[in-house]
Scaffold this motif. Sequence first.
Motif, short mmCIF file in Angstrom:
data_model
loop_
_atom_site.label_atom_id
_atom_site.label_comp_id
_atom_site.label_asym_id
_atom_site.label_seq_id
_atom_site.Cartn_x
_atom_site.Cartn_y
_atom_site.Cartn_z
N LEU A 259 41.57 86.27 23.80
CA LEU A 259 41.50 85.73 25.09
C LEU A 259 41.53 84.38 25.14
O LEU A 259 41.53 83.77 26.47
CB LEU A 259 40.21 86.49 25.44
CG LEU A 259 39.79 88.01 25.76
CD1 LEU A 259 38.45 88.31 26.08
CD2 LEU A 259 40.66 88.61 26.76
N GLY A 260 41.32 83.80 24.35
CA GLY A 260 41.19 82.32 24.22
C GLY A 260 39.72 81.80 24.94
O GLY A 260 39.56 80.64 25.33
N TRP A 261 38.90 82.59 24.40
CA TRP A 261 37.44 82.25 24.90
C TRP A 261 36.61 82.10 23.65
O TRP A 261 36.61 82.45 22.75
CB TRP A 261 36.80 83.62 25.49
CG TRP A 261 37.55 83.95 26.90
CD1 TRP A 261 38.58 83.49 27.51
CD2 TRP A 261 37.06 84.96 27.69
NE1 TRP A 261 38.89 84.07 28.65
CE2 TRP A 261 37.66 85.11 28.83
CE3 TRP A 261 35.94 85.92 27.60
CZ2 TRP A 261 37.74 85.84 29.83
CZ3 TRP A 261 35.89 86.84 28.99
CH2 TRP A 261 36.72 86.84 29.72
N ARG A 262 35.53 81.02 24.03
CA ARG A 262 34.52 80.53 23.11
C ARG A 262 33.26 80.34 23.66
O ARG A 262 33.53 79.63 24.75
CB ARG A 262 34.89 79.29 22.23
CG ARG A 262 35.99 79.65 21.36
CD ARG A 262 36.16 78.30 20.29
NE ARG A 262 35.02 78.08 19.44
CZ ARG A 262 34.84 78.68 18.23
NH1 ARG A 262 35.73 79.54 18.00
NH2 ARG A 262 33.68 78.37 17.92
N ASP A 263 32.13 80.94 23.14
CA ASP A 263 30.69 80.67 23.71
C ASP A 263 30.80 81.05 25.35
O ASP A 263 30.23 80.09 25.99
CB ASP A 263 30.39 79.20 23.53
CG ASP A 263 30.17 78.78 21.92
OD1 ASP A 263 30.01 79.73 21.20
OD2 ASP A 263 30.51 77.69 21.52
N VAL A 264 31.13 82.19 25.51
CA VAL A 264 31.41 82.59 26.94
C VAL A 264 29.99 83.49 27.19
O VAL A 264 30.00 84.54 26.58
CB VAL A 264 32.34 83.34 27.55
CG1 VAL A 264 32.37 83.69 29.04
CG2 VAL A 264 33.41 82.37 27.45
N ARG A 265 29.02 83.25 28.06
CA ARG A 265 27.79 83.92 28.75
C ARG A 265 28.24 84.89 29.72
O ARG A 265 28.52 84.33 30.56
CB ARG A 265 26.68 83.11 28.81
CG ARG A 265 25.49 83.79 29.25
CD ARG A 265 24.08 82.96 29.32
NE ARG A 265 24.07 82.24 28.02
CZ ARG A 265 23.02 82.64 27.24
NH1 ARG A 265 22.80 84.20 27.20
NH2 ARG A 265 22.86 82.20 26.06
N VAL A 266 28.27 86.18 29.22
CA VAL A 266 28.79 87.00 30.35
C VAL A 266 27.14 87.58 31.19
O VAL A 266 26.37 88.37 30.47
CB VAL A 266 29.06 88.35 29.71
CG1 VAL A 266 29.57 89.38 30.80
CG2 VAL A 266 30.49 87.93 28.76
N SER A 267 27.41 87.40 32.36
CA SER A 267 26.09 87.73 33.21
C SER A 267 26.60 87.84 34.37
O SER A 267 27.60 87.63 34.84
CB SER A 267 25.15 86.59 33.25
OG SER A 267 25.61 85.30 33.40
N GLY A 268 25.59 88.54 35.39
CA GLY A 268 25.98 88.85 36.86
C GLY A 268 26.82 89.91 36.96
O GLY A 268 27.29 90.23 38.21
#
Length: 370
Positions: A158-167
């Motif tokens: 995905l190309g993601w790092r340290d993503v907080r998934v909320s909401g």
Amino acid sequence: MRARNLAVVLATIHRSGPHTRAALAERTGLTKTTVSSLVADLLEAGVVTESGAVRGGERGRPGVAVSLSGHRVAAMGLEINIDYLAACVVDLTRTVRLRRTRPADNRNSAPARILAELRDLVKETTAEAESAGLRVIGAALAVPGTVEGGVLRSAPHLGWRDVRVSGLVDVPFALDNEANLAALGELWFGSGANDFLYVSGEIGVGAGLVVEGDLFRGTFGLAGELGHVVVVPDGPDCRCGGRGCLEAYAGQDALLGELTSVRELVARLESGDPGAAQAVERAGHALGVALTSAVHLLDPGRIVLGGIFAPLFRWLAEPVSEELRARLGPMRGTPPALVVSGTGADAAVLGAAGLIIQRIIAEPAQLLGM
């Protein structure tokens, strides 16, 4: 104490029900009065129902059966994959009530955009569930990366790092790795086996080990990174920084080449296309090499191929088995059974919903605000 007793009664119904109240008292060791009061609470919460007459009442009279209810309470499973978003709603009897999938190109996409699209899918699916009389009381999300403390630490594809998934939802929420949840999906919705190594074929290749009905996560929750087992020491570079990883030979990109979908690859295989056959055979041999190490380390009795490996199973099975037989040798004996997943592409999203269902069974008092 009451919360614990609620869990004991509901777990008994879940494990071996339906039962009359008298039978529940006998199986749990609780008094009939206590069981009747607990069942009344569970009925109010919508997690059980009473119906029919079965033997087991007092003095041999027919009693009313108490069983799990699929009519009011449900869980939501969600998945972010490289080329789609998915949602499903599953009731407490593990019946799938809704499935929704949206094709998408999520490679190297901004997290905010993808999460906004997923949030819209959640709202749409929740509204459909509510119109069917279901209350979604929890959700879990499967992601193609490592998870720690509710944070998606790394999802290279995905190309993601340290993503907080909320909401995403207004109910209790969990986040976990796609392969882990796919293994649990196979456990709860698949073949019914309690011990197996589940291999998830996607853009990457992950694995989940189920032992006596429990998922083995490892010390830091990172067990199962099968895609980065080295199968060719001087092979091509891998995005993980290593060389010759399984993913470079058996991941979705390696299998598809210039093709656009697994469906197209299957069509080529069915038509006898030599290029497609060669790509799948190469993937199968590489997978067999990696699984040889897994068998030596973990000694599974069964290996389940899922994800994109499920529709390719009839072409993958022989090269995988060939490598296992050749490399394990006579000292190891018969190789583990190699089987196709019973849940296919839905394994992770089903496992996500199943995770919430298990939590409801374990802690029904939360539904009552206790």
